[in-house]
Design a protein around this motif. Structure first.
Motif, mmCIF file in Angstrom:
data_model
loop_
_atom_site.group_PDB
_atom_site.id
_atom_site.type_symbol
_atom_site.label_atom_id
_atom_site.label_comp_id
_atom_site.label_asym_id
_atom_site.label_seq_id
_atom_site.Cartn_x
_atom_site.Cartn_y
_atom_site.Cartn_z
ATOM 1 N N SER A 1 0.838 -1.199 0.000
ATOM 2 C CA SER A 1 0.000 0.000 0.000
ATOM 3 C C SER A 1 0.875 1.251 0.000
ATOM 4 O O SER A 1 0.591 2.216 -0.712
ATOM 5 C CB SER A 1 -0.966 0.003 1.181
ATOM 6 N N THR A 2 1.951 1.224 0.770
ATOM 7 C CA THR A 2 2.858 2.368 0.815
ATOM 8 C C THR A 2 3.516 2.601 -0.547
ATOM 9 O O THR A 2 3.605 3.749 -1.015
ATOM 10 C CB THR A 2 3.928 2.162 1.902
ATOM 11 N N GLU A 3 3.968 1.535 -1.195
ATOM 12 C CA GLU A 3 4.598 1.672 -2.515
ATOM 13 C C GLU A 3 3.622 2.232 -3.545
ATOM 14 O O GLU A 3 3.958 3.147 -4.298
ATOM 15 C CB GLU A 3 5.155 0.322 -2.991
ATOM 16 N N VAL A 4 2.426 1.668 -3.595
ATOM 17 C CA VAL A 4 1.442 2.110 -4.588
ATOM 18 C C VAL A 4 1.049 3.569 -4.350
ATOM 19 O O VAL A 4 1.039 4.387 -5.277
ATOM 20 C CB VAL A 4 0.204 1.188 -4.581
ATOM 21 N N VAL A 5 0.728 3.902 -3.110
ATOM 22 C CA VAL A 5 0.297 5.268 -2.802
ATOM 23 C C VAL A 5 1.441 6.259 -3.034
ATOM 24 O O VAL A 5 1.230 7.351 -3.571
ATOM 25 C CB VAL A 5 -0.279 5.355 -1.373
ATOM 26 N N THR A 6 2.659 5.897 -2.662
ATOM 27 C CA THR A 6 3.809 6.773 -2.909
ATOM 28 C C THR A 6 3.984 7.019 -4.398
ATOM 29 O O THR A 6 4.229 8.164 -4.826
ATOM 30 C CB THR A 6 5.094 6.170 -2.314
#
Length: 144
Positions: free
Chosen positions: A49-54
């Protein structure tokens, strides 16, 4: 592993500022805990989720602010993380894997977010609908 009796679906809307990332992480961990997911699966959900949102915040938002919608829920025995944004159409499944570096000097900085998501999720689905990117990451709850 199957859905618990707790809240089986959850959603969160965040702005396009990087300062929203801790909120995303806390939301993911709270939901994972409510579903009694294994710690390893919760970590994979958080990382992806962090990778996608970033990536959305860094590349899809441009100069304009936008909202990013996240949903967590069950699809059969799998956990599904859905992420929607209003950026330009972008299908991460079409991005080629980066070539491995042959030396430290040739090692590339950046560009590893999509390979990380591929590695730590069990499936990716994408569609572009009504001017929105809709990415779904699947995670096997029964995975070792």
């Amino acid at each position: 592993m199957s859905p618990s009796d707790g809240e089986q679906r959850a959603s969160l809307i965040v702005g396009s500022e990087l300062r929203e990332l801790p909120r995303v992480s806390a939301w993911v961990h709270d939901w994972a805990e409510s579903q009694r997911l294994p710690a390893r699966l919760a970590q994979h959900l958080d990382l992806c989720s962090t990778e996608v949102v970033t990536n959305i915040m860094s590349y899809a938002c441009g100069d304009g602010a936008q909202h990013i919608l996240l949903r967590l829920g069950w699809q059969g025995e799998d956990v599904a993380l859905e992420v929607e944004d209003e950026g330009s159409e972008f299908d991460p499944r079409q991005v080629p894997e980066p070539a491995p570096a042959t030396s430290l000097q040739d090692a590339r900085i950046g560009g590893w977010g999509i390979p990380i998501v591929r590695r730590f999720s069990d499936g990716l689905r994408y569609r572009h609908q009504d001017g929105r990117n809709c990415l779904t990451l699947l995670f096997r709850a029964s995975a070792p």
